[in-house]
Scaffold this active site. Structure first.
Site, PDB file in Angstrom:
ATOM      1  NE  ARG A  52       6.710  53.937 -54.753  1.00 30.42           N
ATOM      2  CZ  ARG A  52       6.713  55.096 -54.075  1.00 30.42           C
ATOM      3  NH1 ARG A  52       6.066  55.223 -52.953  1.00 30.42           N
ATOM      4  NH2 ARG A  52       7.360  56.112 -54.545  1.00 30.42           N
ATOM      5  NE  ARG A  71       8.368  67.719 -54.127  1.00 28.67           N
ATOM      6  CZ  ARG A  71       7.778  66.531 -53.932  1.00 28.67           C
ATOM      7  NH1 ARG A  71       6.530  66.489 -53.486  1.00 28.67           N
ATOM      8  NH2 ARG A  71       8.399  65.416 -54.172  1.00 28.67           N
ATOM      9  NE  ARG A 112      11.281  63.490 -52.148  1.00 29.87           N
ATOM     10  CZ  ARG A 112      10.224  62.707 -52.320  1.00 29.87           C
ATOM     11  NH1 ARG A 112       9.068  63.047 -51.768  1.00 29.87           N
ATOM     12  NH2 ARG A 112      10.293  61.612 -53.015  1.00 29.87           N
ATOM     13  NE  ARG A 128      10.733  60.178 -57.131  1.00 25.82           N
ATOM     14  CZ  ARG A 128      10.438  61.417 -56.721  1.00 25.82           C
ATOM     15  NH1 ARG A 128      11.155  62.455 -57.145  1.00 25.82           N
ATOM     16  NH2 ARG A 128       9.428  61.625 -55.913  1.00 25.82           N
TER      17      ARG A 128
HETATM   18  P1  AMP Z   1       7.826  58.704 -52.119  1.00 29.72           P
HETATM   19  O1  AMP Z   1       8.051  59.718 -51.047  1.00 29.72           O
HETATM   20  O2  AMP Z   1       6.589  57.904 -51.936  1.00 29.72           O
HETATM   21  O3  AMP Z   1       7.961  59.301 -53.499  1.00 29.72           O
HETATM   22  O4  AMP Z   1       9.019  57.642 -51.984  1.00 29.72           O
HETATM   23  C1  AMP Z   1      10.378  58.042 -52.130  1.00 29.72           C
HETATM   24  C2  AMP Z   1      11.245  56.808 -52.376  1.00 29.72           C
HETATM   25  O5  AMP Z   1      11.126  55.898 -51.254  1.00 29.72           O
HETATM   26  C3  AMP Z   1      10.852  55.958 -53.580  1.00 29.72           C
HETATM   27  O6  AMP Z   1      11.393  56.450 -54.789  1.00 29.72           O
HETATM   28  C4  AMP Z   1      11.464  54.611 -53.187  1.00 29.72           C
HETATM   29  O7  AMP Z   1      12.868  54.586 -53.344  1.00 29.72           O
HETATM   30  C5  AMP Z   1      11.164  54.554 -51.696  1.00 29.72           C
HETATM   31  N1  AMP Z   1       9.848  53.952 -51.408  1.00 29.72           N
HETATM   32  C6  AMP Z   1       8.766  54.538 -50.827  1.00 29.72           C
HETATM   33  N2  AMP Z   1       7.746  53.667 -50.700  1.00 29.72           N
HETATM   34  C7  AMP Z   1       8.183  52.498 -51.228  1.00 29.72           C
HETATM   35  C8  AMP Z   1       7.600  51.219 -51.405  1.00 29.72           C
HETATM   36  N3  AMP Z   1       6.330  50.954 -51.021  1.00 29.72           N
HETATM   37  N4  AMP Z   1       8.348  50.245 -51.987  1.00 29.72           N
HETATM   38  C9  AMP Z   1       9.619  50.465 -52.371  1.00 29.72           C
HETATM   39  N5  AMP Z   1      10.234  51.652 -52.243  1.00 29.72           N
HETATM   40  C10 AMP Z   1       9.530  52.672 -51.673  1.00 29.72           C
END
Ligand code: AMP
Length: 170
Positions: A88, A127, A139, A150
């Site tokens: 990311r 959602r 969430r 985000r």
């Molecule tokens: P997601 O479920 O992929 O939307 O991730 C939810 C949250 O987890 C994100 O907003 C970040 O805070 C953290 N997160 C998930 N993957 C990463 C990553 N590769 N690098 C940094 N933070 C992450």
């Protein structure tokens, strides 16, 4: 088959990952799911990342990398994997490249899911509303303000990876 899915929150990475893994019989590695499980279990990492995740910002690269390295070393990942939500940041991408070289592995594809921001916001808010109405746990980062954070994190830190992987013909 080793695939990376790129795309902003709400683009459908999780949904498409599920379809791909059932086709190729490889595990679905979602860093968001790994981190949420750590938060729920109140592990050392979980306690460190909870607030950052709730704010919508990215957690430190080193913590995510450690989780991915550990997961990729497990036996089911030897068949391949679909990565959802990782890498990311540019630094995660280069560290991941180093890991792949060390392990003698190569990525097959990087897929970007491109969706209009208004549709993303609408999807995430829908959602959250439907989960709430169904009595489920919403969430903490599925709300308008955090979604804006985000999306900003995606545009600034993750979107540049599209050109990075394009330059590698992936
Ligand atoms: P997601 O479920 O992929 O939307 O991730 C939810 C949250 O987890 C994100 O907003 C970040 O805070 C953290 N997160 C998930 N993957 C990463 C990553 N590769 N690098 C940094 N933070 C992450």
């Amino acid at each position: 088959m080793r695939i990376v899915l790129l795309g902003p929150p709400g683009a459908g990475k999780g949904t498409q990952a599920k379809r791909i893994v059932s086709e190729y019989n490889v595990p679905h590695l979602s860093t968001g799911d790994m981190l949420r499980a750590a938060v729920l279990a109140e592990t050392c990492i979980g306690l460190k990342v909870r607030e950052t995740m709730e704010s919508g910002q990215l957690v430190p690269d080193t913590l995510v990398l450690a989780a991915v390295i550990e997961r990729i070393s497990q036996s089911d990942s030897q068949r391949g994997f679909v990565l959802d939500g990782f890498p990311r940041t540019m630094s995660q991408a280069t560290a991941f490249d180093d890991l792949l070289v060390t392990e003698g592995l190569e990525l097959d594809h990087v897929i970007e899911l491109h969706v209009d921001e208004n549709v993303l916001l609408d999807r995430i808010l829908t959602r959250a509303r439907e989960t709430k109405e169904g009595g489920g746990l919403v969430r903490p980062d599925d709300n308008y303000e955090t979604m804006k954070v985000r999306l900003d994190a995606y545009n600034r830190q993750t979107a540049p990876l599209v050109d990075y992987y394009r330059s590698k013909s992936l």
